[in-house]
Design a protein around this motif. Sequence first.
Motif, PDB file in Angstrom:
ATOM      1  N   ILE A   1       0.844  -1.198   0.000  1.00 28.29           N
ATOM      2  CA  ILE A   1       0.000   0.000   0.000  1.00 28.29           C
ATOM      3  C   ILE A   1       0.879   1.249   0.000  1.00 28.29           C
ATOM      4  CG2 ILE A   1      -1.567   1.368   1.429  1.00 28.29           C
ATOM      5  CD1 ILE A   1      -2.974  -1.275   2.178  1.00 28.29           C
ATOM      6  N   GLU A   2       1.886   1.261   0.846  1.00 25.44           N
ATOM      7  CA  GLU A   2       2.796   2.410   0.935  1.00 25.44           C
ATOM      8  C   GLU A   2       3.475   2.661  -0.409  1.00 25.44           C
ATOM      9  OE1 GLU A   2       4.469   5.645   2.618  1.00 25.44           O
ATOM     10  OE2 GLU A   2       3.069   4.335   3.668  1.00 25.44           O
ATOM     11  N   GLU A   3       3.965   1.613  -1.040  1.00 24.37           N
ATOM     12  CA  GLU A   3       4.646   1.756  -2.329  1.00 24.37           C
ATOM     13  C   GLU A   3       3.713   2.296  -3.409  1.00 24.37           C
ATOM     14  OE1 GLU A   3       8.107   1.001  -3.404  1.00 24.37           O
ATOM     15  OE2 GLU A   3       8.048   1.599  -1.306  1.00 24.37           O
TER      16      GLU A   3
ATOM     17  N   GLY B   1       9.488  -6.185   0.555  1.00 20.74           N
ATOM     18  CA  GLY B   1       9.171  -5.458   1.780  1.00 20.74           C
ATOM     19  C   GLY B   1       9.365  -6.258   3.049  1.00 20.74           C
ATOM     20  N   MET B   2       9.659  -7.539   2.912  1.00 23.17           N
ATOM     21  CA  MET B   2       9.878  -8.392   4.079  1.00 23.17           C
ATOM     22  C   MET B   2      11.386  -8.478   4.327  1.00 23.17           C
ATOM     23  SD  MET B   2       6.753  -9.032   4.648  1.00 23.17           S
ATOM     24  CE  MET B   2       6.848 -10.165   5.992  1.00 23.17           C
ATOM     25  N   PRO B   3      11.797  -8.656   5.579  1.00 21.35           N
ATOM     26  CA  PRO B   3      13.236  -8.771   5.848  1.00 21.35           C
ATOM     27  C   PRO B   3      13.846  -9.919   5.050  1.00 21.35           C
ATOM     28  CG  PRO B   3      11.995  -8.642   7.893  1.00 21.35           C
ATOM     29  CD  PRO B   3      11.000  -8.792   6.793  1.00 21.35           C
ATOM     30  N   ARG B   4      15.053  -9.699   4.568  1.00 16.86           N
ATOM     31  CA  ARG B   4      15.755 -10.756   3.824  1.00 16.86           C
ATOM     32  C   ARG B   4      16.074 -11.910   4.753  1.00 16.86           C
ATOM     33  NH1 ARG B   4      16.854  -9.771  -1.285  1.00 16.86           N
ATOM     34  NH2 ARG B   4      17.293  -7.664  -1.945  1.00 16.86           N
ATOM     35  N   GLN B   5      15.937 -13.105   4.216  1.00 14.73           N
ATOM     36  CA  GLN B   5      16.242 -14.315   4.984  1.00 14.73           C
ATOM     37  C   GLN B   5      17.694 -14.697   4.697  1.00 14.73           C
ATOM     38  OE1 GLN B   5      13.804 -14.859   6.928  1.00 14.73           O
ATOM     39  NE2 GLN B   5      12.291 -13.690   5.805  1.00 14.73           N
ATOM     40  N   GLN B   6      18.488 -14.863   5.721  1.00 16.30           N
ATOM     41  CA  GLN B   6      19.917 -15.109   5.553  1.00 16.30           C
ATOM     42  C   GLN B   6      20.253 -16.565   5.221  1.00 16.30           C
ATOM     43  OE1 GLN B   6      22.126 -12.725   5.321  1.00 16.30           O
ATOM     44  NE2 GLN B   6      20.530 -11.232   5.715  1.00 16.30           N
ATOM     45  N   SER B   7      19.579 -17.499   5.813  1.00 18.36           N
ATOM     46  CA  SER B   7      19.952 -18.890   5.594  1.00 18.36           C
ATOM     47  C   SER B   7      19.349 -19.416   4.295  1.00 18.36           C
ATOM     48  CB  SER B   7      19.490 -19.755   6.771  1.00 18.36           C
ATOM     49  OG  SER B   7      18.089 -19.856   6.758  1.00 18.36           O
ATOM     50  N   LEU B   8      19.877 -20.515   3.847  1.00 13.36           N
ATOM     51  CA  LEU B   8      19.399 -21.161   2.639  1.00 13.36           C
ATOM     52  C   LEU B   8      18.007 -21.723   2.904  1.00 13.36           C
ATOM     53  CD1 LEU B   8      20.199 -22.091  -0.201  1.00 13.36           C
ATOM     54  CD2 LEU B   8      21.050 -24.185   0.826  1.00 13.36           C
ATOM     55  N   SER B   9      17.046 -21.334   2.089  1.00 20.95           N
ATOM     56  CA  SER B   9      15.686 -21.817   2.293  1.00 20.95           C
ATOM     57  C   SER B   9      14.947 -21.845   0.964  1.00 20.95           C
ATOM     58  CB  SER B   9      14.949 -20.935   3.300  1.00 20.95           C
ATOM     59  OG  SER B   9      14.995 -19.596   2.895  1.00 20.95           O
ATOM     60  N   VAL B  10      13.870 -22.600   0.932  1.00 27.41           N
ATOM     61  CA  VAL B  10      13.040 -22.722  -0.255  1.00 27.41           C
ATOM     62  C   VAL B  10      11.706 -22.057   0.036  1.00 27.41           C
ATOM     63  CG1 VAL B  10      11.844 -24.345  -1.781  1.00 27.41           C
ATOM     64  CG2 VAL B  10      14.132 -24.886  -0.947  1.00 27.41           C
TER      65      VAL B  10
ATOM     66  N   GLN C   1     -10.545  -0.307   8.350  1.00 28.69           N
ATOM     67  CA  GLN C   1     -10.022   0.991   8.785  1.00 28.69           C
ATOM     68  C   GLN C   1     -10.650   2.161   8.023  1.00 28.69           C
ATOM     69  OE1 GLN C   1      -8.194   1.348  11.420  1.00 28.69           O
ATOM     70  NE2 GLN C   1      -7.915  -0.853  11.700  1.00 28.69           N
ATOM     71  N   GLY C   2     -11.024   1.917   6.789  1.00 30.14           N
ATOM     72  CA  GLY C   2     -11.552   2.979   5.931  1.00 30.14           C
ATOM     73  C   GLY C   2     -10.441   3.590   5.100  1.00 30.14           C
ATOM     74  N   GLU C   3     -10.759   3.876   3.850  1.00 32.44           N
ATOM     75  CA  GLU C   3      -9.756   4.394   2.920  1.00 32.44           C
ATOM     76  C   GLU C   3      -9.152   5.707   3.392  1.00 32.44           C
ATOM     77  OE1 GLU C   3     -12.736   3.206   2.025  1.00 32.44           O
ATOM     78  OE2 GLU C   3     -12.467   1.822   0.339  1.00 32.44           O
ATOM     79  N   ALA C   4      -9.986   6.602   3.925  1.00 26.13           N
ATOM     80  CA  ALA C   4      -9.476   7.908   4.364  1.00 26.13           C
ATOM     81  C   ALA C   4      -8.485   7.757   5.513  1.00 26.13           C
ATOM     82  CB  ALA C   4     -10.632   8.818   4.787  1.00 26.13           C
ATOM     83  N   GLN C   5      -8.765   6.868   6.442  1.00 31.56           N
ATOM     84  CA  GLN C   5      -7.858   6.666   7.571  1.00 31.56           C
ATOM     85  C   GLN C   5      -6.557   6.002   7.109  1.00 31.56           C
ATOM     86  OE1 GLN C   5      -9.760   4.977  10.983  1.00 31.56           O
ATOM     87  NE2 GLN C   5      -7.910   5.046  12.219  1.00 31.56           N
ATOM     88  N   VAL C   6      -6.646   5.047   6.187  1.00 26.98           N
ATOM     89  CA  VAL C   6      -5.443   4.396   5.646  1.00 26.98           C
ATOM     90  C   VAL C   6      -4.587   5.433   4.920  1.00 26.98           C
ATOM     91  CG1 VAL C   6      -4.594   2.707   3.953  1.00 26.98           C
ATOM     92  CG2 VAL C   6      -6.462   2.083   5.515  1.00 26.98           C
ATOM     93  N   TYR C   7      -5.209   6.269   4.096  1.00 17.52           N
ATOM     94  CA  TYR C   7      -4.445   7.281   3.368  1.00 17.52           C
ATOM     95  C   TYR C   7      -3.843   8.304   4.333  1.00 17.52           C
ATOM     96  CZ  TYR C   7      -2.947  10.666  -0.068  1.00 17.52           C
ATOM     97  OH  TYR C   7      -2.182  11.520  -0.813  1.00 17.52           O
ATOM     98  N   GLY C   8      -4.592   8.691   5.352  1.00 20.76           N
ATOM     99  CA  GLY C   8      -4.067   9.626   6.352  1.00 20.76           C
ATOM    100  C   GLY C   8      -2.845   9.052   7.060  1.00 20.76           C
ATOM    101  N   ALA C   9      -2.886   7.772   7.395  1.00 17.07           N
ATOM    102  CA  ALA C   9      -1.722   7.132   8.029  1.00 17.07           C
ATOM    103  C   ALA C   9      -0.542   7.112   7.072  1.00 17.07           C
ATOM    104  CB  ALA C   9      -2.086   5.716   8.477  1.00 17.07           C
ATOM    105  N   HIS C  10      -0.797   6.834   5.814  1.00 15.25           N
ATOM    106  CA  HIS C  10       0.278   6.860   4.806  1.00 15.25           C
ATOM    107  C   HIS C  10       0.933   8.237   4.759  1.00 15.25           C
ATOM    108  CE1 HIS C  10       2.264   7.181   0.926  1.00 15.25           C
ATOM    109  NE2 HIS C  10       1.435   8.169   0.646  1.00 15.25           N
ATOM    110  N   ARG C  11       0.129   9.289   4.813  1.00 17.98           N
ATOM    111  CA  ARG C  11       0.667  10.646   4.740  1.00 17.98           C
ATOM    112  C   ARG C  11       1.556  10.960   5.942  1.00 17.98           C
ATOM    113  NH1 ARG C  11       1.027  13.458   0.331  1.00 17.98           N
ATOM    114  NH2 ARG C  11       0.630  15.406   1.394  1.00 17.98           N
ATOM    115  N   ARG C  12       1.318  10.284   7.077  1.00 15.32           N
ATOM    116  CA  ARG C  12       2.161  10.485   8.268  1.00 15.32           C
ATOM    117  C   ARG C  12       3.442   9.655   8.197  1.00 15.32           C
ATOM    118  NH1 ARG C  12      -2.927  10.006  10.362  1.00 15.32           N
ATOM    119  NH2 ARG C  12      -2.534   7.984  11.342  1.00 15.32           N
ATOM    120  N   GLY C  13       3.502   8.652   7.319  1.00 20.39           N
ATOM    121  CA  GLY C  13       4.724   7.870   7.136  1.00 20.39           C
ATOM    122  C   GLY C  13       4.483   6.370   7.247  1.00 20.39           C
ATOM    123  N   PRO C  14       5.445   5.569   6.759  1.00 20.09           N
ATOM    124  CA  PRO C  14       5.298   4.117   6.756  1.00 20.09           C
ATOM    125  C   PRO C  14       5.057   3.520   8.149  1.00 20.09           C
ATOM    126  CG  PRO C  14       7.181   4.750   5.425  1.00 20.09           C
ATOM    127  CD  PRO C  14       6.696   5.985   6.118  1.00 20.09           C
TER     128      PRO C  14
END
Length: 192
Positions: free
Chosen positions: A65-67, A116-125, A147-160
């Motif tokens: 959503i942020e992206e 957007g998820m943390p990179r996984q260091q070990s070998l995995s499938v 949450q409602g679109e307006a509230q989601v957008y308002g949170a986005h405007r405040r930052g990730p």
Amino acid sequence: MRPALAAWLMLSLLGGTGAQDRCGDPPAAPSHSASAPQLSPEERLSPHMPESLRCDACHAIAFQIEEQLRKAEGKVGKKALKESDYMEVLERSCSQDWEGYGVLELDGEKRLSGPGMPRQQSLSVMVSGGPWPSRLSKLCHGYVGEQGEAQVYGAHRRGPAALRQLLCHGDKGPCAGRKERPEPSKALQNEL
């Protein structure tokens, strides 16, 4: 000296690979193996996101959503979007294909993996496709609707961090009581 050199050359030619193995062949690369995570029937077949992966899923949704909102604002010069525009972006964010996401097992724990998820260091499938994309889409629509679109957008405007707090870490959020994940690095964000 010539008889010794001739003898060495002859032994090298007759010896085949013995001399080559000692002089010039690179060492064999160490072999690694990894297996796909063993998924329970619920994880394989249920149309719903397993409880254990909902916090990870929420972070993936908040990232997407942020992206999408950031890109849309970039097209209008970083100005706030009109209501119709951010509603369209939120719908598009939730309705995307989500194919870059899947589940993997890390240190015996199943985790959601993708942009957007943390990179996984070990070998995995990673097991992707299957039910994961539709689960993420349903959850995304549910979070935005709740949450409602307006509230989601308002949170986005405040930052990730504000958007993740709203969607994931509130009193009833899927990550309530868990430590908030660090913000993904810029390199990871640019993979989209």
